[in-house]
Structures are given as structure tokens and as C-alpha cells.
Motif scaffolding. Structure first.
Motif, short mmCIF file in Angstrom:
data_model
loop_
_atom_site.label_atom_id
_atom_site.label_comp_id
_atom_site.label_asym_id
_atom_site.label_seq_id
_atom_site.Cartn_x
_atom_site.Cartn_y
_atom_site.Cartn_z
N LEU A 156 0.84 -1.20 0.00
CA LEU A 156 0.00 0.00 0.00
C LEU A 156 0.88 1.25 0.00
O LEU A 156 1.75 1.41 0.86
N VAL A 157 0.63 2.14 -0.97
CA VAL A 157 1.30 3.44 -1.01
C VAL A 157 0.23 4.52 -0.92
O VAL A 157 -0.73 4.53 -1.69
N ASN A 158 0.40 5.39 0.05
CA ASN A 158 -0.48 6.54 0.26
C ASN A 158 0.30 7.79 -0.15
O ASN A 158 1.30 8.13 0.48
N THR A 159 -0.14 8.44 -1.21
CA THR A 159 0.64 9.56 -1.74
C THR A 159 0.70 10.75 -0.79
O THR A 159 1.51 11.66 -0.99
N THR A 160 -0.12 10.75 0.24
CA THR A 160 -0.06 11.84 1.22
C THR A 160 0.84 11.48 2.41
O THR A 160 0.97 12.28 3.33
N ASN A 161 1.43 10.29 2.38
CA ASN A 161 2.27 9.84 3.49
C ASN A 161 3.54 9.22 2.92
O ASN A 161 3.54 8.05 2.52
N ALA A 162 4.63 9.98 2.89
CA ALA A 162 5.88 9.50 2.31
C ALA A 162 6.44 8.28 3.03
O ALA A 162 7.25 7.54 2.47
N ALA A 163 6.01 8.06 4.27
CA ALA A 163 6.50 6.90 5.02
C ALA A 163 6.05 5.59 4.39
O ALA A 163 6.63 4.54 4.66
N THR A 164 5.04 5.64 3.52
CA THR A 164 4.56 4.41 2.87
C THR A 164 5.29 4.12 1.56
O THR A 164 5.09 3.06 0.98
N PHE A 165 6.13 5.05 1.09
CA PHE A 165 6.85 4.84 -0.16
C PHE A 165 7.93 3.77 0.05
O PHE A 165 8.59 3.73 1.09
N VAL A 166 8.11 2.91 -0.94
CA VAL A 166 9.04 1.78 -0.83
C VAL A 166 10.23 2.01 -1.74
O VAL A 166 10.06 2.28 -2.93
N ASP A 167 11.44 1.90 -1.19
CA ASP A 167 12.66 1.93 -1.99
C ASP A 167 13.01 0.48 -2.31
O ASP A 167 13.54 -0.25 -1.47
N TYR A 168 12.73 0.06 -3.54
CA TYR A 168 12.93 -1.34 -3.91
C TYR A 168 14.41 -1.72 -4.02
O TYR A 168 14.75 -2.89 -4.10
N ASN A 169 15.28 -0.74 -4.02
CA ASN A 169 16.72 -1.04 -4.02
C ASN A 169 17.18 -1.59 -2.69
O ASN A 169 18.10 -2.41 -2.62
N THR A 170 16.54 -1.15 -1.61
CA THR A 170 16.97 -1.55 -0.27
C THR A 170 15.91 -2.33 0.50
O THR A 170 16.22 -2.88 1.56
N ASP A 171 14.72 -2.39 -0.02
CA ASP A 171 13.63 -3.09 0.67
C ASP A 171 13.97 -4.57 0.88
O ASP A 171 14.33 -5.26 -0.08
N PRO A 172 13.87 -5.08 2.11
CA PRO A 172 14.29 -6.46 2.40
C PRO A 172 13.43 -7.53 1.76
O PRO A 172 13.87 -8.67 1.60
#
Length: 617
Positions: free
Chosen positions: A521-537
Motif C-alpha cells: 500500500l502506497v499513500n501519496t499523502t504519506n511518504a513513510a509508505t513509499f518503498v525503496d525497492y533497491n533496499t527493501d528487504p
């Protein structure tokens, strides 16, 4: 850690009242007074007092001409007189001091110390002897890979004499990591003979390996951690010998039973390539040419050179394979087939559903599209795989289209193949950017008038190596600039950019907030939900394409100058973070404004996508 056993001769300082009376001195003799103190480890089976009382003290002429005196410490005189001469005192304690010591023991340590000294007439000689643990000590542990690959009951036996049970200790799972003590004093060129025995869990076959550890030394710890590697028949352990201040490492690889093919691990077999293995006897086939040959029909064979991994282990990567196909492969040494052939079946090469976006239908009662058609002529176009920020209204949830902003559409005029392509187009309302998008997943809802929520991902289990697709992009300079991620510096003098993200992973919806089918889930009003797929475990593999007005950048590399306002085909190779895991989901996300989630971009940017396919190479 060394434990010290001390014998101290210090005049009459150490006295035990239970000991016999001293022998009186005669002319030409000197005095020797012996006392014993022991500080065993907390693991010692005997207490200090027990070790002291049972210690064996022997005094020899220094020229080894004979034994002069011998006592058990508990019966030794307080003071003894010896003729003026050169001597040596030996002290044995623990198991070695017994009349019939056990050559191999789980509990009983042995201690030994020696010291040369001189007796002078009429004088008292003080002697201190430091005695160390005198065993060859073993510590065998089983790595988790042993329990994973063998049935219960596997053992590692180690002996000074494999024919004499009294010199043998047998390690099983319950004794993993336990110390074993062997008395090697008096043996000529002592060595350990070992045997690992077990039953392979995969097929119930017996597995046995044996070897020898030579040049044993008293007081040394031989620590071995057994592990079973990914290749059959390659059980190995690292041998660490403790020399007190120096550590000497020696890796011992179990020699293969015979020359021939060895099985591959499941994760080494992909849809388009596979890694195969063989054991080759280095003595029999020194400097031989090793190849592997493979065929899908048993008639047409392809040969590939083997790669020598050392210690008789060879491997090769078979390429150009087809998905869901059985291949036979064999070992070729110096042009001759050796051993029995094996077979493998490649993973499926699953294609991405509706990759040409030929299946699309209008949302019930609306003029905008959803990107599937329940009545499509092909099966994978009849269900939702692709979603967009348009939303699905009464058929799902409201998106931008419910506010009159259609950000994803079909295009029957600009296309590469078939009847149409998909066009993601940025737009705006009252100064708020709505980036065009098409993605695997489903729109999850609006957040007031300030943003939206997206559940990314679709169930997926195969491992592609890349994604190939056709792309077209038109844009202009940024005209809406609200926020940007840390480290990104853009102004309204810069052109907008499009972006395509491609990832496979094992995202758990309970952690990432989405649904079972679309877990992230990505909420565009909450940057904490953005996923960095380069480092995501949870990301197994990832690829990224940034599209500029005058070129593109692939996987964070150098920008490539290219014409992007016309169709161009591009391949996004997956960067695998691990090659041993299998995915549960796939994410493809295409946006006409790279920083649309931050409400920054150009509201006239357009990104066309067509003919999306997965590659399995």
C-alpha cells in the motif's frame, strides 16, 4: 583456554599431615620438597582436591637411565632426599594418572607437566612444574544444513584406532558442540580417523564419508563445524587447531565417492538457464577436459565447457533453455561420456497478462476505462491485472476520473502492435498534480482531494531475468512543484521525467498494508509508505527506467541520449538481490511524472506503453 596444573617444590612450605614421614638425609644428598595445587576448569569432572590426591609424580635421572622415585601425590613424603645429580620430574593428573586410563572420554581430561632440576648436596631445591591439558581435544558441531538434508540418526565417529572401540567417540545431534578428550601420549605419529554416516532425506540413500587427520599434538583443540553444501557429495568442514596464541585454519573437503554428475539445487534451475554440477576424481582425470552436454530431444546436443571449482567440483551454466521443458544432460571428459546422465525440468516462463493492453473496457456507466474486459477473446485479459489512478467507480473504488480527471486511457492511434496501446497522462486540478499511471495492482481510494492510495502487486511465482517493452514519452518543463524526496534538486527550469519500476518480491500484506493479492500500500499523502525497492528487504529483484525528454537512464546508470518522443524498445534487466528465493508477487509501475507522488511534475506529460513482455534468459 588453557587450564594450569602446578607442582611446586618450595622447601617445607606445603605440608600434608597425612603423608608418610620423610626419609633422613645422608651425606652427599640434597632435599627436594614437592607440593601439588590444581585449578581445573569448571567443566572438569574431578575437583582440584581429587586431581591433587590422585596425581602421579615420577622422578627420573636426567639422562633417562631409569626411574628413581614414583608416588601418588596423596602418599608422597613431605620431603625427600636425593643423591646430588641431574633429574627430571613428570607429573600426570586426571585420566592419564589412572592405572587403566580411557583413551577416549567425553568428560575426563588428562594433565601433564615436566621439569628438569638439579640436586646439590646439603641444599634444598625448589622446583615448579606447569602442567597443561595433555589431550588431543575434539569439538564437533553440526551445521543446520546437516539436519535439513539428512534424516535423524546421522553420526560423526572419530578414533585414534578405527579398529579399537576404546579409542573412539561418536558424535550425534545431541553431542554437537561437545568436547571429546583423547590420550595420545606414547603413540607413534598419532592421527584421527573419522567417518560421517547418514541417510539423505531426499531419497533415503546412504551417505558415508571418511578421512584422516594426521600429526596430532597434545594440548591442541581440533574444532570442526560440519556443513552440507548445495551440491550432493560435497559435505565439508573447517578444521581449526588451537595453538594457544596462534590459530591455524585448514579446510577439508570430503572427496567424492566417484566421478559423475551431481544434483543441482532447485533454485539453480531457472526457465532459461540452469547450473549443473559434477564430481571429477582429480587423481584419475588430472588435466582432463571437462564438458557438459544437454538436449531437449535426445538428438540435438549442445556442449558447454565445465568450470573447475577446485577439489574435484565442476559446474556449468546451461543457457538458451525453454520454460517448462525437460532436458537431459551428461558429463563429457576428454570426449567420452562418463557416468549416468541426469534430467532437469526448467521453471515455467510465465508471460505477463494483457501485456499489449488489448483487453480494456469502460467502467459501468462511465466513459473511462478499466484495463481488462470480462468478455475478452483471450483468457488473461478477462481479469484485473493492471490498475490505474482512474479508479473503477461502482466496480471498485472512485479515483481521479470521479473528479473528471482521466489520467490513464487507451490509444488506438499511437501504438506498436495490435489495436491499441495504453497512455498515462498527467493532469492537474486547482494546482494539484495528478500523475498518469498504469500499474500491476488496484487503486485503493482517494485521500480527500489531496492524494490517493494504491495497492501495488499481483501474485507471481516465476523468476524472469528482464522485462522488454515499447515506450514513447512527451513532456515539458515542470510547472507544478510541491515536494521532492531528499537529495533531489529540481526547479521549474527542468523538464519532467517519466519512470517505470519493475520488481518481484515476497511482500507480506500484513507488513506493507495492502491486500493478499496486492500487498504493498502506497499513500501519496504519506511518504513513510513509499518503498525503496533497491533496499527493501522483501524485494528479490528490481529494475528501474527513468525517461527524459532527450534520453533515458537504466538502473541508475549513465544517462543515454535518445529520441524518446517516438516509440523505442527497451529492456529492463532485473538486478537480483538474491538468487535463492522465489517471489510471491510482481510489481510494474509506470508513471508519466516521476515525482507525481510528491505532486511535482508537468501536467502535460504523456507516457505510452505497449507490447510488454517478460524475458527468461
Amino acid at each position: 583456554m588453557k587450564k594450569i596444573f602446578s607442582v611446586i617444590a618450595a622447601g617445607l612450605a606445603i605440608v600434608a599431615c597425612s603423608k608418610p614421614e620423610a626419609v633422613e638425609s645422608v651425606k652427599g644428598e640434597g632435599r627436594l620438597a614437592l607440593g601439588v595445587s590444581v585449578a581445573p576448569s569448571t567443566k572438569a569432572a574431578l575437583s582440584a582436591a581429587e586431581l591433587e590426591s590422585s596425581a602421579k609424580v615420577s622422578i627420573y635421572k636426567a639422562d633417562f637411565s631409569g626411574l628413581v622415585r614414583e608416588y601418588t601425590y596423596g602418599e608422597m613424603p613431605e620431603v625427600m632426599y636425593l643423591a646430588a645429580d641431574q633429574y627430571r620430574v613428570d607429573v600426570l593428573a586426571g585420566e592419564a594418572a589412572k592405572a587403566a586410563p580411557a583413551a577416549a572420554s567425553w568428560e575426563q581430561k588428562s594433565y601433564k607437566g615436566s621439569k628438569a632440576f638439579e640436586i646439590k648436596a646439603g641444599q634444598t631445591t625448589n622446583v615448579e612444574v606447569v602442567a597443561n591439558v595433555n589431550n588431543a581435544v575434539t569439538n564437533i558441531s553440526f551445521d543446520a544444513s546437516v539436519a535439513e538434508n539428512f534424516n535423524a540418526g546421522y553420526t560423526f565417529s572419530i578414533a585414534l584406532d578405527p579398529e579399537d572401540e576404546a579409542t573412539k567417540l561418536v558424535y550425534d545431534a545431541s553431542k554437537s558442540g561437545k568436547d571429546g578428550y583423547f590420550i595420545i601420549a606414547g603413540l607413534f605419529e598419532p592421527s584421527f580417523s573419522w567417518t560421517f554416516s547418514g541417510t539423505l532425506a531426499k531419497d533415503g540413500s546412504e551417505f558415508t564419508k571418511s578421512g584422516v587427520i594426521e600429526n596430532l599434538e597434545a594440548g591442541r583443540l581440533y574444532k570442526m563445524a560440519l556443513r552440507y553444501t548445495i551440491k550432493d557429495g560435497d559435505l565439508d568442514f573447517s578444521l581449526v587447531v588451537d595453538y594457544g596464541t596462534d590459530i591455524v585454519d585448514d579446510t577439508i573437503i570430503f572427496e567424492p565417492v566417484s566421478t559423475g554428475l551431481a544434483s543441482s539445487n532447485a533454485f539453480e534451475i531457472w526457465a532459461g538457464h540452469a547450473t549443473v554440477h559434477a564430481d571429477v576424481d582429480t587423481a584419475e582425470y588430472a588435466d582432463a577436459e571437462v564438458k557438459f552436454a544437454y538436449s531437449a530431444d535426445g538428438v540435438n546436443w549442445t556442449e558447454v565447457a565445465g568450470v573447475n571449482g577446485g577439489n574435484g567440483a565442476w559446474s556449468a551454466v546451461l543457457t538458451g533453455l525453454q520454460g517448462s521443458t525437460e532436458y537431459t544432460y551428461k558429463l563429457i571428459i576428454d570426449g567420452e561420456e562418463v557416468g549416468e546422465p541426469k534430467t532437469l525440468t526448467t521453471d515455467p516462463a510465465t508471460r505477463i497478462p494483457n501485456g499489449g493492453f488489448e483487453a480494456a473496457s469502460k467502467v459501468s456507466g462511465q466513459s473511462y476505462y478499466k484495463f481488462y474486459d470480462p468478455n475478452a477473446s483471450f483468457e488473461d485479459g478477462r481479469f484485473m491485472f493492471w490498475g490505474s489512478g482512474n479508479g473503477e467507480g461502482s466496480e471498485g473504488v472512485n479515483g481521479s476520473a470521479s473528479m473528471g480527471i482521466v489520467i490513464t486511457a487507451v490509444d488506438t492511434d499511437i501504438k506498436v502492435e495490435g489495436n491499441q496501446s495504453v497512455r498515462a497522462q498527467s493532469s492537474s486540478m486547482v494546482g494539484i498534480l495528478a500523475a498518469g499511471n498504469i500499474f500491476t495492482g488496484q487503486f485503493a481510494g482517494l485521500v480527500g482531494t489531496s492524494g490517493g492510495k494504491v495497492n501495488f502487486g499481483r501474485p507471481w511465482t516465476t523468476r524472469p531475468t528482464a522485462m522488454r517493452l515499447w515506450v514513447r514519452y512527451t513532456t515539458d518543463k515542470i510547472n507544478i512543484l510541491k515536494n521532492l524526496p531528499a537529495g533531489v534538486n529540481l526547479t521549474k527550469n527542468d523538464y519532467d521525467r517519466g519512470e517505470i519500476k519493475f520488481a518481484i518480491g515476497t511482500w507480506d500484506y500484513k507488513k506493507y498494508g495492502g491486500t493478499k493479492d496486492s500487498p504493498v500500500l502506497v499513500n501519496t499523502t504519506n511518504a513513510a509508505t513509499f518503498v525503496d525497492y533497491n533496499t527493501d528487504p522483501s524485494t528479490i529483484a528490481y529494475s528501474n527506467l527513468v525517461i527524459y525528454n532527450d534520453g533515458y537512464m537504466l538502473n541508475g546508470g549513465e544517462k543515454v541520449t535518445a529520441t524518446t518522443n517516438d516509440w523505442f524498445q527497451i529492456t529492463l534487466p532485473l538486478d537480483y538481490h538474491t538468487e535463492t528465493a522465489y517471489p510471491t508477487h510482481i510489481i510494474v509501475s509506470c508513471a508519466s511524472s516521476q515525482y507525481g507522488d510528491y505532486f511535482t511534475g508537468c501536467d502535460s506529460s504523456k507516457l505510452w506503453i505497449d507490447a510488454v513482455e517478460l524475458l527468461y534468459e
